[in-house]
Scaffold this motif. Structure first.
Motif: not given
Length: 198
Positions: A33-39, A46-50, A69-72, A75-79
């Protein structure tokens, strides 16, 4: 309008609904679901998504960061390192993709908030459902990642116009009166909550 889009992630511990079941299977569905949201966000948004990863991902072999990293890959990640309040300030809209106290906190602090998850309102007590239905009617809560992404795209250039509308604010206030009355100091509570989560 400045500011990006912040998606606050759950952890494998929180995707289990208490009915037993397959924890990893549930988490797989959640991540899809998370990847579908980003897609489904348009490229400009999308460029502004963290995506803020839940710090639990470090304790479990769910490889949330690698999956993203594999699917999207864009997308910028914040760990889970940056203070959540700082992170929220940098973004014009906060999205929660699971039912959590975080929703109550951002709504109580009047931070523009949307949410989505797939199981509808089945996890709630009957007494709570009408209050969540108000969030659905106001376009704060969605039951598919596509619907949430579509609404974000629609309102992106005027999030404050959407957020300040009477319908949205009435729903926010009613929901918060029901659930947030007990929280006299939401910011302090938010801090403690986040300490508990890290």
């Amino acid at each position: 309008g400045a500011g990006g889009l912040l998606l606050i992630e759950s952890s494998i511990l929180q995707t289990v609904d208490g009915h037993g079941g397959d924890q990893y299977g549930e988490f797989e569905l959640y991540m899809e679901e998370q990847f579908r949201f980003a897609k489904n966000l348009n490229e400009r948004i999308h460029q502004k998504l963290t995506v803020r990863l839940h710090t639990d991902y470090l304790k479990f072999p769910t490889f949330d960061d690698l999956r993203w990293k594999h699917r999207s890959p864009n997308t910028q990640l914040e760990p889970g390192i940056i203070d959540i309040r700082k992170l929220i300030k940098r973004n014009r809209l906060v999205v929660h993709s699971y039912d959590s106290t975080g929703i109550l906190e951002t709504l109580a602090l009047k931070i523009p908030t949307m949410c989505f998850w797939r199981d509808g309102l089945n996890h709630l007590l009957p007494s709570a459902k009408p209050f969540y239905e108000l969030l659905v009617d106001a376009g704060i809560l969605f039951f598919s990642p596509e619907a949430a992404a579509k609404s974000i795209t629609l309102h992106w250039d005027d999030i404050s116009g959407w957020w300040e509308s009477k319908k949205v604010q009435d729903a926010r206030q009613t929901f918060c009166q029901q659930y947030a009355r007990t929280v006299a100091h939401p910011v302090r509570e938010l801090k403690n909550l986040l300490k508990a989560n890290s």
